[in-house]
Design a protein around this motif. Sequence first.
Motif, PDB file in Angstrom:
ATOM      1  N   HIS A 288      40.340 -50.677 -28.632  1.00  0.00           N
ATOM      2  CA  HIS A 288      40.703 -51.193 -27.306  1.00  0.00           C
ATOM      3  C   HIS A 288      40.058 -50.372 -26.205  1.00  0.00           C
ATOM      4  N   GLN A 289      39.353 -51.063 -25.335  1.00  0.00           N
ATOM      5  CA  GLN A 289      38.781 -50.346 -24.200  1.00  0.00           C
ATOM      6  C   GLN A 289      39.888 -49.933 -23.232  1.00  0.00           C
ATOM      7  N   ALA A 290      40.875 -50.825 -23.064  1.00  0.00           N
ATOM      8  CA  ALA A 290      41.965 -50.545 -22.112  1.00  0.00           C
ATOM      9  C   ALA A 290      42.700 -49.255 -22.484  1.00  0.00           C
ATOM     10  N   ALA A 291      42.838 -49.025 -23.784  1.00  0.00           N
ATOM     11  CA  ALA A 291      43.578 -47.840 -24.231  1.00  0.00           C
ATOM     12  C   ALA A 291      42.882 -46.555 -23.817  1.00  0.00           C
ATOM     13  N   GLU A 292      41.565 -46.627 -23.695  1.00  0.00           N
ATOM     14  CA  GLU A 292      40.811 -45.422 -23.309  1.00  0.00           C
ATOM     15  C   GLU A 292      41.245 -44.936 -21.932  1.00  0.00           C
TER      16      GLU A 292
ATOM     17  N   LEU B 175      44.050 -44.803 -20.715  1.00  0.00           N
ATOM     18  CA  LEU B 175      45.292 -44.031 -20.778  1.00  0.00           C
ATOM     19  C   LEU B 175      45.036 -42.585 -21.230  1.00  0.00           C
ATOM     20  N   SER B 176      44.122 -42.439 -22.164  1.00  0.00           N
ATOM     21  CA  SER B 176      43.901 -41.100 -22.728  1.00  0.00           C
ATOM     22  C   SER B 176      42.787 -40.339 -22.008  1.00  0.00           C
ATOM     23  N   SER B 177      41.865 -41.058 -21.380  1.00  0.00           N
ATOM     24  CA  SER B 177      40.682 -40.408 -20.792  1.00  0.00           C
ATOM     25  C   SER B 177      40.983 -39.234 -19.862  1.00  0.00           C
ATOM     26  N   PRO B 178      41.973 -39.343 -18.937  1.00  0.00           N
ATOM     27  CA  PRO B 178      42.200 -38.219 -18.013  1.00  0.00           C
ATOM     28  C   PRO B 178      42.482 -36.907 -18.721  1.00  0.00           C
ATOM     29  N   SER B 179      42.978 -36.954 -19.941  1.00  0.00           N
ATOM     30  CA  SER B 179      43.333 -35.708 -20.630  1.00  0.00           C
ATOM     31  C   SER B 179      42.252 -35.242 -21.597  1.00  0.00           C
ATOM     32  N   LEU B 180      41.201 -36.017 -21.729  1.00  0.00           N
ATOM     33  CA  LEU B 180      40.226 -35.722 -22.789  1.00  0.00           C
ATOM     34  C   LEU B 180      38.849 -35.387 -22.215  1.00  0.00           C
ATOM     35  N   PRO B 181      37.969 -34.793 -23.046  1.00  0.00           N
ATOM     36  CA  PRO B 181      36.612 -34.499 -22.573  1.00  0.00           C
ATOM     37  C   PRO B 181      35.896 -35.771 -22.122  1.00  0.00           C
ATOM     38  N   ALA B 182      34.967 -35.591 -21.187  1.00  0.00           N
ATOM     39  CA  ALA B 182      34.280 -36.757 -20.624  1.00  0.00           C
ATOM     40  C   ALA B 182      33.430 -37.470 -21.675  1.00  0.00           C
ATOM     41  N   VAL B 183      32.692 -36.662 -22.450  1.00  0.00           N
ATOM     42  CA  VAL B 183      31.859 -37.280 -23.497  1.00  0.00           C
ATOM     43  C   VAL B 183      32.589 -37.088 -24.817  1.00  0.00           C
TER      44      VAL B 183
ATOM     45  N   SER C 103      45.708 -34.577 -29.524  1.00  0.00           N
ATOM     46  CA  SER C 103      46.997 -35.271 -29.362  1.00  0.00           C
ATOM     47  C   SER C 103      47.878 -34.499 -28.396  1.00  0.00           C
ATOM     48  N   GLU C 104      47.872 -33.174 -28.564  1.00  0.00           N
ATOM     49  CA  GLU C 104      48.687 -32.344 -27.660  1.00  0.00           C
ATOM     50  C   GLU C 104      48.223 -32.487 -26.216  1.00  0.00           C
ATOM     51  N   LEU C 105      46.875 -32.506 -26.050  1.00  0.00           N
ATOM     52  CA  LEU C 105      46.323 -32.666 -24.700  1.00  0.00           C
ATOM     53  C   LEU C 105      46.813 -33.957 -24.055  1.00  0.00           C
ATOM     54  N   CYS C 106      46.968 -34.965 -24.894  1.00  0.00           N
ATOM     55  CA  CYS C 106      47.422 -36.271 -24.382  1.00  0.00           C
ATOM     56  C   CYS C 106      48.938 -36.340 -24.268  1.00  0.00           C
ATOM     57  N   GLY C 107      49.600 -35.263 -24.618  1.00  0.00           N
ATOM     58  CA  GLY C 107      51.061 -35.257 -24.549  1.00  0.00           C
ATOM     59  C   GLY C 107      51.708 -36.032 -25.679  1.00  0.00           C
ATOM     60  N   LEU C 108      50.964 -36.184 -26.741  1.00  0.00           N
ATOM     61  CA  LEU C 108      51.493 -36.941 -27.884  1.00  0.00           C
ATOM     62  C   LEU C 108      52.136 -36.005 -28.895  1.00  0.00           C
ATOM     63  N   LYS C 109      53.250 -36.451 -29.393  1.00  0.00           N
ATOM     64  CA  LYS C 109      53.838 -35.711 -30.510  1.00  0.00           C
ATOM     65  C   LYS C 109      53.415 -36.482 -31.761  1.00  0.00           C
ATOM     66  N   LEU C 110      52.800 -35.802 -32.705  1.00  0.00           N
ATOM     67  CA  LEU C 110      52.306 -36.531 -33.879  1.00  0.00           C
ATOM     68  C   LEU C 110      53.465 -37.206 -34.602  1.00  0.00           C
ATOM     69  N   PRO C 111      53.263 -38.441 -35.016  1.00  0.00           N
ATOM     70  CA  PRO C 111      54.362 -39.221 -35.562  1.00  0.00           C
ATOM     71  C   PRO C 111      54.769 -38.829 -36.973  1.00  0.00           C
ATOM     72  N   ALA C 112      54.018 -37.981 -37.597  1.00  0.00           N
ATOM     73  CA  ALA C 112      54.380 -37.586 -38.959  1.00  0.00           C
ATOM     74  C   ALA C 112      53.691 -36.285 -39.276  1.00  0.00           C
ATOM     75  N   LYS C 113      54.037 -35.758 -40.425  1.00  0.00           N
ATOM     76  CA  LYS C 113      53.437 -34.497 -40.846  1.00  0.00           C
ATOM     77  C   LYS C 113      51.933 -34.708 -41.044  1.00  0.00           C
ATOM     78  N   LEU C 114      51.165 -33.799 -40.489  1.00  0.00           N
ATOM     79  CA  LEU C 114      49.707 -33.928 -40.551  1.00  0.00           C
ATOM     80  C   LEU C 114      49.168 -33.160 -41.757  1.00  0.00           C
ATOM     81  N   HIS C 115      48.328 -33.851 -42.524  1.00  0.00           N
ATOM     82  CA  HIS C 115      47.684 -33.189 -43.656  1.00  0.00           C
ATOM     83  C   HIS C 115      46.182 -33.222 -43.437  1.00  0.00           C
TER      84      HIS C 115
END
Lengths: 451, 337
Positions: free
Chosen positions: A102-106, A108-116, A156-168
């Motif tokens: 989704h382009q629209a979703a970008e 939402l996350s872009s302000p918190s992420l690197p430009a490229v 994910s942290e930069l975006c303020g996301l809490k990971l939805p499950a244990k990360l492996h």
Amino acid sequence: MDWVGKSGSPSAPHAEAGARASARREKIASQMAQDAAGEIARLRARADFVEQYSYFLDLLADRPDKRLAAIGKPVAAFLCQVAPLELIEAHGLHPFRLMGGHQAAERLSSPSLPAVMCPMLRSLLGSMMSLDQGPELAGLIMPTMCDWTVKFGSLSELCGLKLPAKLHLMDPPRVKNSPQTSDRWLKETWRLNDFLTAISGRKIGPKELSKAIRVYRQAFMALSDLIDLKRQSKLPQIWFTVITAAFYLDQVQNWTQAARAVWLAVGDQALVGPGSVQTDFKNASAAGVNLGPPDLSGRRNQAKKVFLAGSPIFFPNFKTLLLVEQAGLETVIDDFCSSERLLPGPVAVSDESFYGLMTALSQRYQLGCLCPTFADHYQVVNNITNLFDHPLFQGVIFHVLKGCHLFDLKSLAVEPNVKGLGIKFLRLETDYSREDRDTLLTRLEAFAGTL
Amino acid sequence: MSIRTFRFLSQHVFFLILTFGGRLGVSLGPSLPCLSCPYVVGCGGICYLRFLQSPMGGLGMNWAVLSSGRGLAALAALGLFIALVALLGQSWCGWTCPFGLVQDYAARLRNKLRIREAIFTERTMAFIKTLKYVCFGYLVSTPVLITLGAAHPDLSLPYCAICPVKLIMPLLTGDTTYLNLDFTNPVLLTTSVVLMIFSGLVLVGMFFKTRFFCLLCPMSVLIGLFRPLYLLRVLKRPQACLGCGNCRRVCPADIDKTTPAIDPGSNCNPALVKPVTLSTSGCQGCFNCAQCCATDGSLAIKYGPWAIFNSSRRYAARFLKGRTAFFKALKGPGDRL
């Protein structure tokens, strides 16, 4: 489980900011839903639509969280194709590939992420942020195939996301064809098995794994038959991509059955007379009517055939596929991990003990993977040049998503080899935005003219 | 019908003929390039290794015998052996050898019990593979030494005296004649002890390692001597290989040439990369590799100049799923070798 981190104290400025963020999230979620629905409507309106595609479109139309809940199995999400699906399935979990198209979703996350940055991952993070309540996940498997996936947790942290499950995290060796790296990957596969045992509470043996391998062999056979239809110009790339995009949204047996149904329905269609692909578009544009993509079923024997390689394409961002069609080109082969290389291929096993099955899976997923993360690129070139002495395609279009350094580098490595063999090559660098459509179309049309 | 099914049928038919055919008057002669054991009562053919060791027809012949009619008969037997090898190459091992079938059943039993197959390190494998050359050297040198008077006459048929097939195949037909120690003299006692130990090792080995005995079999060395004459062979186009490892994994001989590296000088140019033969020493001609290869045209089975099978995604998908599609895939899309 929440996909979005909860805010702290409900002070007034924070509450206001929270309300604004929430409103923005809702707006973008609604935009995403509209984009998906619009794409699905356009697909349904195509002249080459057959009823058997409905199953896949319906799966894509659902919200992922609702769709996964309907599967009725705990879900283990993963990002790259090197995590053996059979192993996840054998543990009674449903493997679900995280995708972002989704382009629209970008936005939402872009302000918190690197430009490229990889647009796919940016879109994925944005999609996750857009959901108030994400799907229940039993685990999150992240093979660290590129720098972006290594940093997925931090991003994910930069975006303020809490990971939805244990990360492996899985650490794939970047060099193939060495016994040492194969052993290392085998150890990673065993580690994954331990993780899956922990999250599923189910210890599996060779019988469960054999059964899962058989199930995926059947799925591969169905996929292989569809690939053949595509080679024969009976199944357009866009429908093929729709079918593969829906792969993780239902139980694999159901998907296999539906893919067989498409094979039966489309396989018997005869090609009709020639015509001009572009004419439909020009007429439609002149009349100001959006007729959707042209009916290529009758003209495919006239279209110039191409091999589409490079960065994967995810629903609903079918911009490149549509532009290729619009330029009068037909994709008969691709090497996207989201499409033809959705499954690594049938796993051949000679030792049916649990260790033997694990070794076979580990090798098949590592050695058979064409991801540019690996040092050797000859297999990628082989995949293109091997088919060239058949009259299957006339040129190669290499799709590079801006920010995807691996595919960028791969395109540079592949280009001289392919051109050296006299094959026409076009490098198409783009992102999820729609602004460059005209430029891309012009380049594609020019490329079509050279074939 | 898949190649695997053909092979399965062929192995059983040959097992019956070579093990019991003699009881019905069938005899395929003494030049067979497979381990058809003459110590099995009522066998339908004889392994050429037996003939090769014989003082009257093989390497132990003296000049008087060589210049007689027997010399011509020996040459004719050798000629027939070479012709048979040329016709089917190493597929004699994979498609006809009765002891090969016995080993395949041992591997099936292991798989049924889900017991892990033994994995040898490269160094161990290299060591084991040299043993077959040792066996072959012992087999060809001893008859000559006997003729020269440098070895004990009771060592005639030196390899048969220690060959595990001599003990195991008769046992399968209920014949326990060779399950004993021969105390006639120290030489025969030694050979019978070696036979017992060797047979025991092979029985255990073939259960834990697919086709274990083939790694030690001197017949594969002898067949391999005529490799340039093979009409039936497996070829690989390195430039088509995606390196998935399917072929290597299903190879009972662990042939590592199944995933050859591309010469960087070739710059991936198909015109500069020559097909590589996989029918090397140790190959059993089972064609598992070609059937499991899911890359169009990467592996091909050729008979003389004709490609009779090309690997393909379509065939591998059906083959590995369990459905058979041999005839459909006989001429796959990768017909280029």
